[in-house]
Design an enzyme around this catalytic site. Structure first.
Site, PDB file in Angstrom:
ATOM      1  N   HIS A 115       3.800  -0.555  -8.983  1.00 11.22           N
ATOM      2  CA  HIS A 115       4.032   0.950  -8.476  1.00 11.22           C
ATOM      3  C   HIS A 115       5.594   1.089  -8.398  1.00 11.22           C
ATOM      4  O   HIS A 115       6.060   2.191  -8.107  1.00 11.22           O
ATOM      5  CB  HIS A 115       3.331   1.240  -7.367  1.00 11.22           C
ATOM      6  CG  HIS A 115       3.080   2.631  -7.043  1.00 11.22           C
ATOM      7  ND1 HIS A 115       2.020   3.189  -6.346  1.00 11.22           N
ATOM      8  CD2 HIS A 115       3.287   3.551  -7.902  1.00 11.22           C
ATOM      9  CE1 HIS A 115       1.939   4.293  -6.552  1.00 11.22           C
ATOM     10  NE2 HIS A 115       2.872   4.859  -7.555  1.00 11.22           N
ATOM     11  N   ASP A 143      -3.047   6.559  -2.919  1.00 15.78           N
ATOM     12  CA  ASP A 143      -2.484   5.337  -2.755  1.00 15.78           C
ATOM     13  C   ASP A 143      -3.116   4.832  -1.451  1.00 15.78           C
ATOM     14  O   ASP A 143      -3.291   5.569  -0.450  1.00 15.78           O
ATOM     15  CB  ASP A 143      -1.259   4.799  -2.801  1.00 15.78           C
ATOM     16  CG  ASP A 143      -0.617   3.474  -3.205  1.00 15.78           C
ATOM     17  OD1 ASP A 143      -1.350   2.554  -2.786  1.00 15.78           O
ATOM     18  OD2 ASP A 143       0.426   3.377  -3.661  1.00 15.78           O
ATOM     19  N   HIS A 145      -1.405   2.666   0.065  1.00 15.09           N
ATOM     20  CA  HIS A 145      -0.311   2.106   0.792  1.00 15.09           C
ATOM     21  C   HIS A 145       0.722   3.251   0.834  1.00 15.09           C
ATOM     22  O   HIS A 145       0.651   4.093  -0.446  1.00 15.09           O
ATOM     23  CB  HIS A 145       0.287   1.025   0.224  1.00 15.09           C
ATOM     24  CG  HIS A 145      -0.653  -0.220  -0.110  1.00 15.09           C
ATOM     25  ND1 HIS A 145      -1.410  -0.306  -1.222  1.00 15.09           N
ATOM     26  CD2 HIS A 145      -0.948  -1.288   0.675  1.00 15.09           C
ATOM     27  CE1 HIS A 145      -1.984  -1.467  -1.121  1.00 15.09           C
ATOM     28  NE2 HIS A 145      -1.885  -1.889   0.186  1.00 15.09           N
ATOM     29  N   ASP A 147       3.933   2.877   0.365  1.00 13.90           N
ATOM     30  CA  ASP A 147       5.010   2.478  -0.499  1.00 13.90           C
ATOM     31  C   ASP A 147       6.368   3.039  -0.089  1.00 13.90           C
ATOM     32  O   ASP A 147       7.136   3.677  -0.775  1.00 13.90           O
ATOM     33  CB  ASP A 147       4.768   2.761  -1.992  1.00 13.90           C
ATOM     34  CG  ASP A 147       3.556   1.851  -2.448  1.00 13.90           C
ATOM     35  OD1 ASP A 147       3.191   0.743  -1.557  1.00 13.90           O
ATOM     36  OD2 ASP A 147       2.902   2.126  -3.468  1.00 13.90           O
ATOM     37  N   HIS A 160       7.499  -3.033  -4.876  1.00 16.40           N
ATOM     38  CA  HIS A 160       6.380  -2.148  -5.163  1.00 16.40           C
ATOM     39  C   HIS A 160       5.870  -1.410  -3.766  1.00 16.40           C
ATOM     40  O   HIS A 160       5.450  -0.357  -3.734  1.00 16.40           O
ATOM     41  CB  HIS A 160       5.360  -2.351  -5.875  1.00 16.40           C
ATOM     42  CG  HIS A 160       4.315  -3.298  -5.280  1.00 16.40           C
ATOM     43  ND1 HIS A 160       3.168  -3.872  -5.724  1.00 16.40           N
ATOM     44  CD2 HIS A 160       4.533  -3.905  -3.984  1.00 16.40           C
ATOM     45  CE1 HIS A 160       2.554  -4.680  -4.786  1.00 16.40           C
ATOM     46  NE2 HIS A 160       3.271  -4.858  -3.906  1.00 16.40           N
ATOM     47  N   ASP A 265      -2.041   5.213  -7.772  1.00 14.06           N
ATOM     48  CA  ASP A 265      -2.356   3.637  -7.718  1.00 14.06           C
ATOM     49  C   ASP A 265      -3.643   3.505  -7.335  1.00 14.06           C
ATOM     50  O   ASP A 265      -4.474   4.151  -6.747  1.00 14.06           O
ATOM     51  CB  ASP A 265      -1.537   3.247  -6.491  1.00 14.06           C
ATOM     52  CG  ASP A 265      -1.496   1.666  -6.353  1.00 14.06           C
ATOM     53  OD1 ASP A 265      -2.423   1.303  -6.666  1.00 14.06           O
ATOM     54  OD2 ASP A 265      -0.476   1.272  -5.713  1.00 14.06           O
ATOM     55  N   ASP A 267      -5.157   1.289  -6.598  1.00 12.29           N
ATOM     56  CA  ASP A 267      -5.965   0.615  -5.249  1.00 12.29           C
ATOM     57  C   ASP A 267      -6.262   1.721  -4.357  1.00 12.29           C
ATOM     58  O   ASP A 267      -6.693   1.320  -3.132  1.00 12.29           O
ATOM     59  CB  ASP A 267      -5.082  -0.459  -4.721  1.00 12.29           C
ATOM     60  CG  ASP A 267      -3.623  -0.199  -4.103  1.00 12.29           C
ATOM     61  OD1 ASP A 267      -3.562   1.192  -3.697  1.00 12.29           O
ATOM     62  OD2 ASP A 267      -2.637  -0.658  -4.065  1.00 12.29           O
ATOM     63  N   GLU A 310      -0.781  -0.373 -11.327  1.00 13.70           N
ATOM     64  CA  GLU A 310      -1.567  -1.413 -10.266  1.00 13.70           C
ATOM     65  C   GLU A 310      -2.865  -1.754 -10.852  1.00 13.70           C
ATOM     66  O   GLU A 310      -3.564  -2.766 -10.163  1.00 13.70           O
ATOM     67  CB  GLU A 310      -1.453  -1.242  -8.948  1.00 13.70           C
ATOM     68  CG  GLU A 310      -0.131  -0.917  -8.365  1.00 13.70           C
ATOM     69  CD  GLU A 310       0.725  -2.220  -7.766  1.00 13.70           C
ATOM     70  OE1 GLU A 310       0.121  -3.266  -8.166  1.00 13.70           O
ATOM     71  OE2 GLU A 310       1.864  -1.982  -7.656  1.00 13.70           O
TER      72      GLU A 310
HETATM   73  N1  ARG Z   1       2.156  -0.547  -4.641  1.00 11.51           N
HETATM   74  C1  ARG Z   1       1.329  -1.322  -3.904  1.00 11.51           C
HETATM   75  N2  ARG Z   1       0.445  -2.169  -4.480  1.00 11.51           N
HETATM   76  N3  ARG Z   1       2.110  -1.643  -2.654  1.00 11.51           N
HETATM   77  C2  ARG Z   1       1.691  -2.562  -1.777  1.00 11.51           C
HETATM   78  C3  ARG Z   1       2.643  -2.552  -0.706  1.00 11.51           C
HETATM   79  C4  ARG Z   1       2.041  -3.641   0.618  1.00 11.51           C
HETATM   80  C5  ARG Z   1       2.877  -3.705   1.516  1.00 11.51           C
HETATM   81  N4  ARG Z   1       3.020  -2.465   2.283  1.00 11.51           N
HETATM   82  C6  ARG Z   1       4.507  -4.043   1.143  1.00 11.51           C
HETATM   83  O1  ARG Z   1       5.103  -3.312   1.335  1.00 11.51           O
HETATM   84  O2  ARG Z   1       4.643  -5.344   0.720  1.00 11.51           O
END
Ligand code: ARG
Length: 340
Positions: A115, A143, A145, A147, A160, A265, A267, A310
């Site tokens: 991402h 997502d 998350h 991010d 990411h 994303d 996920d 992702e």
């Molecule tokens: N694009 C993603 N899958 N991001 C996951 C981030 C996980 C966590 N918040 C981090 O900053 O490391």
């Protein structure tokens, strides 16, 4: 079997022309395999389906870009960021690839990659939309998350987890080789950002979302509408969620008349539907809910670009094919495929 979209695009001058960028980049996180996703999606027939079933005219250089020449040999951590120069150089290059399609009024589809690549895609469409239409673009970020970690507060140092921080300027860096290339024309206003599907948000990120009043529909919001409306109706959960979120959404979207960049994303989906991804989190969207979000965004007529990121086909032997199929389905839905 299917037919081209019947929705009129409000912002694209060539809505049937699809600029495709295949980004085989994994440097925003530490797991190998995500760089193979664009090829896997294409081999699964995604572009053929878009061309043959939805009648898009595909503009693609028939290359998966790995950006080997942009990746520096030496790339020590900086402000807690891992591989900062590599991610910066790749996203800068990607930004101009996306911009080149978007400036002509084509839809831009980017297949990632992790991402972090959204720093390139969103900056590229944002700049083109400002130039073409003189207005700011909105971002819908689907997502698990947010991010939006500022480098110093990131638990992992993986970029990411930071793209929205750089894109909104909540994180800033002067060095040109570490995102200093981002100019005003690339930036997203925090009031033009909406999250959907969040369920794993870091402490510092929660604070930023609150302080900046960033709109977010977490999984709690999605669940709540199901539970509240279930008893009073004969429907099963999904249609009710659909009705309620749709109505919430409609007003949100019409208030958000700007052009939309959708950054999806995989996920965001529950691992049941998309297990083959680097940071899976249980309790996510069903595939139908994910497709539904994409269908609704398409129906606004405001969509100008989409990222799918992702997908990591090497993490699960059985789940990889399923995750790829889910990814193809999300893209088709965002590009106007319908069930009937
Ligand atoms: N694009 C993603 N899958 N991001 C996951 C981030 C996980 C966590 N918040 C981090 O900053 O490391």
């Amino acid at each position: 079997m299917t037919q081209p979209s019947t929705i009129t695009s409000r912002f694209l001058s060539h809505p049937q022309q699809l600029g495709v960028v295949a980004v085989g980049f994994n440097g925003g996180q530490m797991k190998k395999g995500v760089e193979a996703a664009p090829m896997a999606l294409i081999e699964a027939g995604l572009l053929t389906q878009l061309q043959e079933d939805l009648e898009y005219e595909i503009h693609h250089d028939n290359t998966v870009h790995y950006y080997e020449n942009d990746i520096p040999a030496e790339d020590p951590d900086h402000r807690n960021m891992k591989k900062p120069r590599a991610v910066s150089a790749v996203t800068e290059r990607l930004s101009s690839q996306v911009y080149n399609y978007a400036k002509d009024g084509k839809f831009v589809l980017t297949l990632g990659g992790d991402h972090s690549i959204a720093i390139g895609t969103i900056s590229g469409t944002g700049k083109a939309i400002r130039e073409r239409l003189g207005r700011e673009m909105a971002v819908i970020w689907v997502d698990a998350h947010a991010d939006i970690n500022v480098p110093e507060m990131s638990p992992s140092g993986n970029i990411h987890g930071m793209p929205m921080a750089f894109l909104t300027r909540l994180a800033r860096e002067e060095r040109r080789d570490i995102f200093g290339w981002l100019q005003d024309e690339h930036i997203v206003n925090t009031n033009k950002l909406v999250y959907i599907g969040l369920r794993d948000v870091d402490r510092g990120e929660k604070k930023l979302l609150r302080e900046h009043g960033i709109k977010a529909f977490s999984m709690h919001d999605i669940d709540r509408y199901v539970i509240f409306y279930l008893p009073s109706s004969g429907y099963t959960g999904l249609p009710i969620m659909v009705l309620v979120v749709l109505s919430r959404w409609r007003s949100l979207i019409s208030a958000m008349t700007p052009p939309i960049h959708l950054s999806f994303d995989v996920d965001a989906l529950d691992p049941q539907w998309a297990p083959s991804t680097g940071t899976p989190v249980r309790g996510g969207l069903t595939l139908r809910e994910g497709d539904f979000i994409c269908e609704c965004v398409h129906q606004t007529g405001n969509l100008v670009a989409m990222d799918l990121v992702e997908v990591n086909p090497s993490l699960e032997s059985v789940g990889a094919a399923e995750t790829i199929r889910a990814g193809c389905s999300l893209v088709r839905s965002a590009l106007g495929d319908t069930l009937l």
